[in-house]
Design a protein around this motif. Structure first.
Motif, mmCIF file in Angstrom:
data_model
loop_
_atom_site.group_PDB
_atom_site.id
_atom_site.type_symbol
_atom_site.label_atom_id
_atom_site.label_comp_id
_atom_site.label_asym_id
_atom_site.label_seq_id
_atom_site.Cartn_x
_atom_site.Cartn_y
_atom_site.Cartn_z
ATOM 1 N N SER A 205 2.873 -1.281 -4.137
ATOM 2 C CA SER A 205 4.304 -1.178 -4.403
ATOM 3 C C SER A 205 4.838 0.115 -3.811
ATOM 4 N N PRO A 206 6.112 0.146 -3.449
ATOM 5 C CA PRO A 206 6.704 1.397 -2.959
ATOM 6 C C PRO A 206 6.608 2.510 -3.997
ATOM 7 N N PHE A 207 6.733 2.144 -5.277
ATOM 8 C CA PHE A 207 6.635 3.136 -6.351
ATOM 9 C C PHE A 207 5.248 3.772 -6.373
ATOM 10 N N GLY A 208 4.221 2.921 -6.261
ATOM 11 C CA GLY A 208 2.861 3.435 -6.261
ATOM 12 C C GLY A 208 2.598 4.359 -5.087
ATOM 13 N N PHE A 209 3.133 4.004 -3.915
ATOM 14 C CA PHE A 209 2.946 4.828 -2.717
ATOM 15 C C PHE A 209 3.651 6.167 -2.851
ATOM 16 N N ALA A 210 4.852 6.143 -3.439
ATOM 17 C CA ALA A 210 5.602 7.383 -3.627
ATOM 18 C C ALA A 210 4.909 8.305 -4.628
ATOM 19 N N LYS A 211 4.291 7.719 -5.641
ATOM 20 C CA LYS A 211 3.651 8.508 -6.701
ATOM 21 C C LYS A 211 2.310 9.068 -6.267
ATOM 22 N N ALA B 159 -2.031 9.171 -1.413
ATOM 23 C CA ALA B 159 -3.437 9.301 -1.025
ATOM 24 C C ALA B 159 -4.263 8.158 -1.597
ATOM 25 N N LEU B 160 -4.002 7.791 -2.847
ATOM 26 C CA LEU B 160 -4.721 6.675 -3.468
ATOM 27 C C LEU B 160 -4.454 5.380 -2.714
ATOM 28 N N VAL B 161 -3.201 5.135 -2.371
ATOM 29 C CA VAL B 161 -2.826 3.903 -1.678
ATOM 30 C C VAL B 161 -3.473 3.847 -0.292
ATOM 31 N N ASP C 112 -6.183 5.361 0.710
ATOM 32 C CA ASP C 112 -7.626 5.165 0.562
ATOM 33 C C ASP C 112 -7.948 3.721 0.220
ATOM 34 N N PHE C 113 -7.132 3.125 -0.631
ATOM 35 C CA PHE C 113 -7.347 1.725 -1.017
ATOM 36 C C PHE C 113 -7.325 0.818 0.212
ATOM 37 N N TYR C 114 -6.331 0.991 1.068
ATOM 38 C CA TYR C 114 -6.239 0.138 2.254
ATOM 39 C C TYR C 114 -7.270 0.522 3.312
ATOM 40 N N ASN C 115 -7.703 1.777 3.326
ATOM 41 C CA ASN C 115 -8.798 2.147 4.222
ATOM 42 C C ASN C 115 -10.060 1.354 3.868
ATOM 43 N N LEU D 267 -6.452 5.592 7.703
ATOM 44 C CA LEU D 267 -5.103 6.149 7.750
ATOM 45 C C LEU D 267 -5.002 7.205 6.660
ATOM 46 N N ASN D 268 -4.647 8.425 7.049
ATOM 47 C CA ASN D 268 -4.657 9.543 6.102
ATOM 48 C C ASN D 268 -3.293 10.215 6.012
ATOM 49 N N LEU D 269 -3.108 10.974 4.947
ATOM 50 C CA LEU D 269 -1.903 11.797 4.846
ATOM 51 C C LEU D 269 -1.862 12.758 6.026
ATOM 52 N N GLY D 270 -0.708 12.853 6.646
ATOM 53 C CA GLY D 270 -0.591 13.685 7.842
ATOM 54 C C GLY D 270 -0.658 12.900 9.132
#
Length: 231
Positions: A39-45, A48-50, A52-55, A127-130
């Motif tokens: 969800s967009p909410f989960g990604f905004a919150k 990094a977790l999101v 990693d999940f899709y990685n 896919l990582n932050l940054g």
């Protein structure tokens, strides 16, 4: 002119290749609350977790192969004009040889810019932050999350309306809006419903044939019959 076949596929066809289904009966996906990772909410919150999940999902996808059902559907193109409309985010249909696949819920092997939804890139690594697009925006999975529009829905409706034959494989017809596509089939068009635990009855739709089997069991048989009839 070739007859037009539209194939609507869901998690059941990919599960037989070893891809875990979207979510379990308890509302969890791989042990995660769906709202936190899809969800967009989960990604905004917790981005990094999101990510990693899709990685992890991406790594799993790259380890599995198309099964007999995927390969059989590709053979339909010998005699028919075939479009696959899938709720799955994997690329198993393409790897099996299907040439026209519409991914209603996005594609796991693609990412897109959070600043420009039309900036989409092929992506097979983590896919990582940054990891930003050329315009400096963070990249995100190219997945349609809960609460987001399904941009390809109108095209899917048009294709279904113009289908001469509809195959429904490995989907419970409970996930909307994709589940509503069956209601757009034109009168007289045969519908085949392949699922080991079908939740519909043949009286529910005109010209409906139910095959209560797995995709790998039933799809090769149906494809062989259809190809044989087209000769």
């Amino acid at each position: 002119m070739k007859q037009r076949i539209v194939v609507l596929t869901g998690a059941g066809i990919s599960a037989e290749s070893g891809i875990n289904t979207f979510r379990d009966a308890d509302g969890l996906w791989e042990g995660h609350d769906v709202a936190k990772v899809a969800s967009p909410f989960g990604f905004a919150k917790n981005p990094a977790l999101v990510l990693d999940f899709y990685n992890q999902r991406r790594k799993q996808l790259l380890e599995v192969m198309p099964n007999k059902a995927h390969k059989a559907l590709a053979q339909l193109e010998e005699k028919f004009d075939v479009t696959i409309i899938t709720q799955n985010v994997d690329d198993l249909h393409e790897r099996a040889g299907s040439s026209l696949v519409l991914h209603l819920h996005g594609e796991l092997l693609k990412v897109r810019s959070t600043g420009d939804p039309n900036l989409i890139l092929d992506w097979k690594k983590d896919l990582n932050l940054g990891d930003n697009c050329k315009n400096g925006y963070q990249l995100r999975p190219h997945i349609v999350w809960f609460g987001e529009e399904v941009p390809l829905l109108e095209e899917a409706v048009y294709l279904t309306q113009n289908a001469d034959i509809l195959l429904i494989i490995g989907t419970s017809l409970r996930v909307y809006p994709a589940a509503g596509l069956v209601n757009y089939v034109k009168n007289g068009a045969p519908i085949y419903f392949i699922d080991p635990k079908p939740n519909v009855k043949e009286v529910d739709y005109k010209n409906l044939t139910i095959l209560p089997q797995t995709a790998t069991e039933a799809v090769p048989i149906v494809v062989s019959d259809l190809v044989g009839q087209a000769r």
